[in-house]
Design a protein around this motif. Structure first.
Motif, PDB file in Angstrom:
ATOM      1  N   GLY A  19       0.908  -1.257   0.042  1.00 28.06           N
ATOM      2  CA  GLY A  19       0.089  -0.099  -0.076  1.00 28.06           C
ATOM      3  C   GLY A  19       0.898   1.357   0.148  1.00 28.06           C
ATOM      4  O   GLY A  19       2.147   1.369   0.357  1.00 28.06           O
ATOM      5  N   ALA A  20       0.218   2.270  -0.455  1.00 28.15           N
ATOM      6  CA  ALA A  20       1.053   3.550  -0.536  1.00 28.15           C
ATOM      7  C   ALA A  20       1.094   4.172   0.691  1.00 28.15           C
ATOM      8  O   ALA A  20       2.226   5.096   0.814  1.00 28.15           O
ATOM      9  CB  ALA A  20       0.337   4.719  -1.493  1.00 28.15           C
ATOM     10  N   ILE A  21       0.278   4.011   1.766  1.00 28.53           N
ATOM     11  CA  ILE A  21       0.337   4.694   2.997  1.00 28.53           C
ATOM     12  C   ILE A  21       1.640   4.361   3.934  1.00 28.53           C
ATOM     13  O   ILE A  21       1.919   4.927   4.900  1.00 28.53           O
ATOM     14  CB  ILE A  21      -0.883   4.820   3.789  1.00 28.53           C
ATOM     15  N   TYR A  22       2.030   2.963   3.796  1.00 24.89           N
ATOM     16  CA  TYR A  22       2.854   2.611   4.807  1.00 24.89           C
ATOM     17  C   TYR A  22       4.470   2.596   4.222  1.00 24.89           C
ATOM     18  O   TYR A  22       4.597   2.321   2.835  1.00 24.89           O
ATOM     19  CB  TYR A  22       2.735   1.170   4.871  1.00 24.89           C
ATOM     20  N   GLN A  23       5.566   3.185   5.003  1.00 19.92           N
ATOM     21  CA  GLN A  23       6.909   3.028   4.579  1.00 19.92           C
ATOM     22  C   GLN A  23       7.254   1.871   5.190  1.00 19.92           C
ATOM     23  O   GLN A  23       7.083   1.553   6.497  1.00 19.92           O
ATOM     24  CB  GLN A  23       7.422   4.252   5.069  1.00 19.92           C
ATOM     25  N   GLY A  24       8.029   0.924   4.263  1.00 18.80           N
ATOM     26  CA  GLY A  24       8.529  -0.168   4.807  1.00 18.80           C
ATOM     27  C   GLY A  24       9.973   0.028   5.645  1.00 18.80           C
ATOM     28  O   GLY A  24      10.552   0.930   5.426  1.00 18.80           O
ATOM     29  N   LEU A  25      10.288  -1.131   6.157  1.00 17.91           N
ATOM     30  CA  LEU A  25      11.432  -0.846   7.209  1.00 17.91           C
ATOM     31  C   LEU A  25      12.484  -0.996   6.132  1.00 17.91           C
ATOM     32  O   LEU A  25      13.710  -0.422   6.331  1.00 17.91           O
ATOM     33  CB  LEU A  25      11.575  -2.270   7.967  1.00 17.91           C
ATOM     34  N   ASN A  26      12.774  -1.469   4.963  1.00 21.68           N
ATOM     35  CA  ASN A  26      13.635  -1.598   4.127  1.00 21.68           C
ATOM     36  C   ASN A  26      13.929  -0.246   3.571  1.00 21.68           C
ATOM     37  O   ASN A  26      15.305   0.131   3.290  1.00 21.68           O
ATOM     38  CB  ASN A  26      13.292  -2.874   2.955  1.00 21.68           C
ATOM     39  N   GLN A  27      12.932   0.628   3.382  1.00 25.00           N
ATOM     40  CA  GLN A  27      13.256   1.806   2.857  1.00 25.00           C
ATOM     41  C   GLN A  27      13.808   2.483   3.844  1.00 25.00           C
ATOM     42  O   GLN A  27      14.883   3.432   3.706  1.00 25.00           O
ATOM     43  CB  GLN A  27      11.790   2.476   2.610  1.00 25.00           C
ATOM     44  N   GLN A  28      13.719   2.496   5.014  1.00 29.78           N
ATOM     45  CA  GLN A  28      14.279   3.264   6.354  1.00 29.78           C
ATOM     46  C   GLN A  28      15.667   2.655   6.393  1.00 29.78           C
ATOM     47  O   GLN A  28      16.636   3.508   6.528  1.00 29.78           O
ATOM     48  CB  GLN A  28      13.539   2.978   7.611  1.00 29.78           C
ATOM     49  N   LEU A  29      15.856   1.551   6.261  1.00 33.14           N
ATOM     50  CA  LEU A  29      17.383   0.965   6.240  1.00 33.14           C
ATOM     51  C   LEU A  29      18.008   1.555   5.262  1.00 33.14           C
ATOM     52  O   LEU A  29      19.299   1.798   5.237  1.00 33.14           O
ATOM     53  CB  LEU A  29      17.017  -0.552   6.296  1.00 33.14           C
ATOM     54  N   GLY A  30      17.412   1.635   3.887  1.00 31.21           N
ATOM     55  CA  GLY A  30      18.233   2.284   3.053  1.00 31.21           C
ATOM     56  C   GLY A  30      18.510   3.559   2.946  1.00 31.21           C
ATOM     57  O   GLY A  30      19.738   4.054   2.724  1.00 31.21           O
ATOM     58  N   GLN A  31      17.965   4.489   3.868  1.00 30.44           N
ATOM     59  CA  GLN A  31      18.118   5.700   3.938  1.00 30.44           C
ATOM     60  C   GLN A  31      19.167   5.816   5.096  1.00 30.44           C
ATOM     61  O   GLN A  31      20.212   6.592   4.830  1.00 30.44           O
ATOM     62  CB  GLN A  31      17.046   6.324   4.593  1.00 30.44           C
ATOM     63  N   ALA A  32      19.214   4.926   5.951  1.00 28.30           N
ATOM     64  CA  ALA A  32      20.343   4.843   7.127  1.00 28.30           C
ATOM     65  C   ALA A  32      21.801   4.229   6.446  1.00 28.30           C
ATOM     66  O   ALA A  32      22.890   5.035   6.681  1.00 28.30           O
ATOM     67  CB  ALA A  32      19.901   3.728   8.122  1.00 28.30           C
ATOM     68  N   PHE A  33      21.638   3.498   5.563  1.00 30.75           N
ATOM     69  CA  PHE A  33      22.859   2.881   4.735  1.00 30.75           C
ATOM     70  C   PHE A  33      23.451   4.115   3.895  1.00 30.75           C
ATOM     71  O   PHE A  33      24.737   4.238   4.098  1.00 30.75           O
ATOM     72  CB  PHE A  33      22.406   1.819   3.922  1.00 30.75           C
ATOM     73  N   GLU A  34      22.677   4.799   3.103  1.00 29.98           N
ATOM     74  CA  GLU A  34      22.924   5.869   2.501  1.00 29.98           C
ATOM     75  C   GLU A  34      23.716   7.055   3.283  1.00 29.98           C
ATOM     76  O   GLU A  34      24.753   7.593   2.906  1.00 29.98           O
ATOM     77  CB  GLU A  34      21.846   6.397   1.571  1.00 29.98           C
TER      78      GLU A  34
END
Length: 397
Positions: A143-158
């Motif tokens: 769904g469009a309303i949820y941000q997944g944990l993988n997306q946050q992890l990607g931000q942390a890695f970058e």
């Protein structure tokens, strides 16, 4: 009474109209936000010096991942440009501080800025960032309303990679190993599991679903470890069966088939928390120099709910801010809905604790003096422990 009912109906109609608008535009906004995500990082201004970053705390930076337990809904690229009446009032600095806010204060660190509100300087990154989003899930529910944990992890890695590029490998490793990472997520996954829009409950069952979630969380912990992170706090899930939303959903027009909590829902959460705690204990033994702490949010919240007077609470069932029975029909869509004595309530809105409850949880996490909810050590012990800077071979799944 009639005027009060009319006001409630007016707020409810406004909320429904707003939700319809959000449904129409959420997918478009999310796609555009993802497109500009990498651009945001590339526009960060790099400063030549990193001196003066130390706060006197052994923890150099505080990085946060999670859901509404760590973020009030403002960690979204378009948030500054949206009308204020387009978002629910989960919290703000005057309404409700969250557990990470209290922990940062105890560690002598400034309040951690959200990812999209960062000041685009290296110095800003070195203090830590909050990648959390409300709502957010471990699994990708599509769904469009949820941000997944993988997306946050990607931000942390970058962010960690950017520090490595600018500081060099050794200095960036020191920063990562002296930082504290905080992970609090999973509640929204169980909310979706109970809604069961895609039949996942029937396909997998509670035990397999818990195992799927725990595997994802432990995979994230390993990924952070491989990025030189050593100090990690993993939070369990709150007693979801005691939340105002769950209590409201369990009621019909005249009666409610429960006491203070829905035991069947809480049973799901206990299984997940127990499974996660055991797996994290194993990772502490498996990963050299890892310092992973599990904090049992469920146990802390249940202590307040079962013995509220001892902790200064009067109401353990109703939301301070919401509409309907228990304040569980519609969440906090306006500050005007908030109760007068917020510190007397355990719950702020549909699923989130009040500031008073969060402060009590943070105190228990920090010292463990009144109620020991973190294992194998307290957050204070974790924060004061020396950074383990020995480079190790990355673990593999």
């Amino acid at each position: 009474m009639r005027k009060s009912k009319e006001n409630e109906n007016s707020v409810l109609r406004s909320f429904q109209e707003r939700k319809e608008m959000e449904r129409r535009f959420s997918k478009l906004l999310l796609l555009f936000a993802l497109a500009v995500f990498s651009t945001v990082l590339r526009r960060i201004t790099i400063l030549p010096s990193v001196e003066g970053q130390s706060s006197g705390s052994p923890v150099s930076a505080f990085f946060i991942l999670g859901d509404s337990s760590v973020n009030c809904g403002d960690n979204f690229f378009f948030y500054p440009y949206l009308p204020r009446n387009s978002s629910s009032y989960l919290c703000n600095t005057s309404d409700r501080r969250l557990i990470p806010d209290f922990l940062a204060e105890k560690m002598g660190l400034p309040m951690v800025p959200s990812f999209y509100s960062q000041n685009r300087t290296l110095e800003g990154l070195l203090g830590g960032l909050n990648f959390g989003s409300s709502p957010a899930t471990i699994m990708n529910w599509g769904g469009a309303i949820y941000q997944g944990l993988n997306q946050q992890l990607g931000q942390a890695f970058e962010t960690l990679q950017l520090l490595q590029l600018q500081l060099g490998i050794e200095k960036a490793r020191e920063v990562a190993q002296s930082s504290l990472f905080y992970l609090s997520i999973g509640k929204d996954d169980y909310i979706e599991f109970l809604r069961d829009p895609d039949g996942i409950r029937e396909r997998h069952g509670p035990h397999k679903f818990a195992r799927m979630l725990v595997n994802q969380v432990t995979r994230v912990v390993k990924d952070l470890y491989n990025a030189n992170v050593r100090k990690i706090i993993c939070m369990g899930i709150e007693p979801l069966g005691c939340t105002p939303r769950s209590l409201w959903q369990a009621c019909n027009a005249t009666t409610c088939a429960h006491d203070r909590c829905i035991d069947t829902i809480n049973g799901l959460i206990v299984e997940y928390n127990t499974m996660l705690s055991m797996d994290l204990l194993g990772l502490n033994q498996q990963l050299p120099n890892a310092q992973i702490v599990f904090c049992d949010l469920y146990r802390g919240m249940m202590a307040m709910i079962m013995d509220p007077k001892s902790y200064g609470f009067d109401d353990v069932s109703s939301a301070c801010c919401g509409l309907g029975r228990y304040g569980g029909r519609v969440g906090c869509v306006s500050r005007q809905l908030a109760c007068g004595e917020r510190a007397r309530h355990v719950w702020w809105d549909l699923y989130n604790p009040t500031e008073a409850a969060n402060q009590l949880l943070a105190d228990w996490m920090w010292s463990g003096s009144s109620l020991d909810i973190c294992h194998p050590i307290t957050v204070q012990q974790l924060a004061s422990a020396p950074a383990r800077t020995v480079a190790r071979t990355p673990c593999h799944q």
